[in-house]
Write a protein that holds these residues in place. Sequence first.
Motif, PDB file in Angstrom:
ATOM      1  N   PHE A 157       0.823  -1.201   0.000  1.00 35.52           N
ATOM      2  CA  PHE A 157       0.000   0.000   0.000  1.00 35.52           C
ATOM      3  C   PHE A 157       0.861   1.256   0.000  1.00 35.52           C
ATOM      4  N   ARG A 158       1.996   1.204   0.657  1.00 33.54           N
ATOM      5  CA  ARG A 158       2.930   2.335   0.590  1.00 33.54           C
ATOM      6  C   ARG A 158       3.497   2.462  -0.825  1.00 33.54           C
ATOM      7  N   VAL A 159       3.661   1.330  -1.505  1.00 33.35           N
ATOM      8  CA  VAL A 159       4.082   1.355  -2.904  1.00 33.35           C
ATOM      9  C   VAL A 159       3.057   2.131  -3.741  1.00 33.35           C
ATOM     10  N   ASP A 160       1.765   1.873  -3.496  1.00 37.98           N
ATOM     11  CA  ASP A 160       0.718   2.615  -4.202  1.00 37.98           C
ATOM     12  C   ASP A 160       0.859   4.109  -3.970  1.00 37.98           C
ATOM     13  N   ARG A 161       1.044   4.469  -2.720  1.00 36.52           N
ATOM     14  CA  ARG A 161       1.169   5.890  -2.368  1.00 36.52           C
ATOM     15  C   ARG A 161       2.354   6.503  -3.100  1.00 36.52           C
ATOM     16  N   ASP A 162       3.478   5.801  -3.140  1.00 37.98           N
ATOM     17  CA  ASP A 162       4.672   6.328  -3.791  1.00 37.98           C
ATOM     18  C   ASP A 162       4.493   6.428  -5.300  1.00 37.98           C
ATOM     19  N   ARG A 163       3.801   5.470  -5.889  1.00 33.94           N
ATOM     20  CA  ARG A 163       3.573   5.518  -7.337  1.00 33.94           C
ATOM     21  C   ARG A 163       2.734   6.731  -7.726  1.00 33.94           C
ATOM     22  N   ILE A 164       1.710   7.016  -6.948  1.00 41.31           N
ATOM     23  CA  ILE A 164       0.876   8.185  -7.238  1.00 41.31           C
ATOM     24  C   ILE A 164       1.685   9.463  -7.058  1.00 41.31           C
ATOM     25  N   ALA A 165       2.462   9.552  -5.981  1.00 39.78           N
ATOM     26  CA  ALA A 165       3.254  10.753  -5.717  1.00 39.78           C
ATOM     27  C   ALA A 165       4.320  10.979  -6.778  1.00 39.78           C
ATOM     28  N   ALA A 166       4.809   9.898  -7.426  1.00 40.81           N
ATOM     29  CA  ALA A 166       5.840  10.012  -8.459  1.00 40.81           C
ATOM     30  C   ALA A 166       5.269  10.275  -9.841  1.00 40.81           C
ATOM     31  N   SER A 167       3.945  10.226  -9.987  1.00 44.17           N
ATOM     32  CA  SER A 167       3.317  10.369 -11.297  1.00 44.17           C
ATOM     33  C   SER A 167       3.381  11.813 -11.791  1.00 44.17           C
ATOM     34  N   PRO A 168       3.654  12.020 -13.092  1.00 46.85           N
ATOM     35  CA  PRO A 168       3.580  13.389 -13.631  1.00 46.85           C
ATOM     36  C   PRO A 168       2.189  13.976 -13.554  1.00 46.85           C
ATOM     37  N   PHE A 169       1.171  13.133 -13.518  1.00 48.92           N
ATOM     38  CA  PHE A 169      -0.190  13.638 -13.351  1.00 48.92           C
ATOM     39  C   PHE A 169      -0.358  14.283 -11.972  1.00 48.92           C
ATOM     40  N   PHE A 170       0.350  13.764 -10.979  1.00 50.54           N
ATOM     41  CA  PHE A 170       0.309  14.367  -9.648  1.00 50.54           C
ATOM     42  C   PHE A 170       1.074  15.687  -9.657  1.00 50.54           C
ATOM     43  N   ALA A 171       2.225  15.719 -10.302  1.00 56.92           N
ATOM     44  CA  ALA A 171       3.020  16.949 -10.350  1.00 56.92           C
ATOM     45  C   ALA A 171       2.269  18.079 -11.048  1.00 56.92           C
ATOM     46  N   ARG A 172       1.497  17.747 -12.096  1.00 58.72           N
ATOM     47  CA  ARG A 172       0.797  18.798 -12.844  1.00 58.72           C
ATOM     48  C   ARG A 172      -0.257  19.504 -12.015  1.00 58.72           C
ATOM     49  N   LEU A 173      -0.701  18.882 -10.912  1.00 63.16           N
ATOM     50  CA  LEU A 173      -1.739  19.505 -10.090  1.00 63.16           C
ATOM     51  C   LEU A 173      -1.271  20.826  -9.492  1.00 63.16           C
TER      52      LEU A 173
END
Length: 523
Positions: free
Chosen positions: A31-47
């Motif tokens: 589940f921490r892997v999930d959290r890290d994958r979302i945080a590393a996504s360019p879609f997250f950065a664009r927010l």
Amino acid sequence: MRMVEQNEPRTRRRDGESADAGFSDLIGSPFRVDRDRIAASPFFARLGGVTQVVSPSGSGLLHNRLTHSLKVGQVARAIAERVASVPESRTLVDKLGGCDADVVEAAALGHDLGHPPFGHLGEQVLDRIARHRYGLADGFEGNAQSFRIVTTTESGGPTPRGLNLTAATRAAVLKYPWARLHYPDPHPSTMPVLPRGAGEPADAPGTGSSKFSAYVTELADVEEARALCAGRIEPWQQSVEASVMDLADDIAYAIHDIQDFHRIGVLQHAAVATELGQWLSGVDELARLPVEALSDQHRKPGRSLEALRRRMHAKDAWVADDEAFARAVARVRAELVDDLLAIPFDGSVEAEQAMAAFSARWMARLVGGVLVDPEPPVRTGHITLRPAQWHEVQVLKFVHVRFVLQRADLALHQRGQARMIADLVDALDDWLTDRDEARRLPRRLHDLVTLAREQYTRLAEDAPDLLVGATGEQVTGKDAVWNLARGRAVIDFVASLTDRQAAALLDGITGRTTEPWSESFVL
């Protein structure tokens, strides 16, 4: 918190992965892997470049979708840890499917990935275009777009499509766990009491639920993730972890957006004080007014708040209580109006400390009011607030809506943004259908067209009943199916831009600027 095994249903991922597939998978917790994958996504950065309420100005004073998501993550984790700290609550949520702090934080960080340029305004415009221009019955919805990103269009993850998140995290992202029209059966829009968001929009009858979390292209992912909930909760209910994310979003919105507009001087003490004060002093008289007398709310203080009280009774009779409402109004007047707004924000140490104290006090109060309900009413989740705090959130949100969102200057600003998005869709669609220029399409748009064609062609073969147009007609024939795919691809592309990217791309594609386009299309 108990350790989770990789072979549990909650940790199951859709696609197999090689041992070194996850570039951000630095620890063993799935589940921490999930959290890290979302945080590393360019879609997250664009927010960081996407509107929360008004466009990011570069001043650093206003929340954008990125800072909002980070704060929702903080609140969600605090709620999950509070639930886990009480043995009775922990036992109950385990029976309901589980409540892991990493899952709720991952869902909170990912809940706004699908927000298009200019936030909710962009969402409304893209929905109209998707339905009316392209005949996409499920249109556009930010929550559904978020789920599409994490399962389908994100291409930088450990698998070719999507982030390959665990089933628990995918279920937690489903804030409204149904499609606009087709899933589940029976659809929640047919229930005697409608879940929040399941009703049709008042200005678009017959179009399905106003809020939903998946398009028809992602229904297989929804069904797989929601299999965890079978036999534990109703098909239309949020998972416990989705309920935590949803509540955290409400709390963050209620507190932080108010702070933003106090900082920049938009939220005026006199106007808010008059509205709340007039309602408190004239509560009995206002309660006797006929409905039609409330139509002129903006010119007669107290009437907007009275309209809210009546709406709460009409929609949320399970919790609406006049005494609790009056106490909530009095508390907000004392702590927001008489305390925080009474002194204009000037950037001083005193002003910053007052802001921080307001935020900390309210955050502690609202998180402290969380409870686990084993049999919640239809319009709320298993994780909810005690009546006192629930009413306080409604009043805080009212202040934001009434004195920020309904301002005429904001409406003028948004009308220009709506025109910008519509013009950008038109320009991209013209480019996409220009055979002489098709080879020079932005690569990302080309890839999205290919993906959407594959998806809609597969639906036409395997589940043709899901392919209906915006007016309910069956979509058949290769050209009609490809038109749906083209529409979804253009909408996907525009939705993946920041506010400034959308404006700059429109300037470039329409010849309004001679500057070369310098940003690579990474989204």
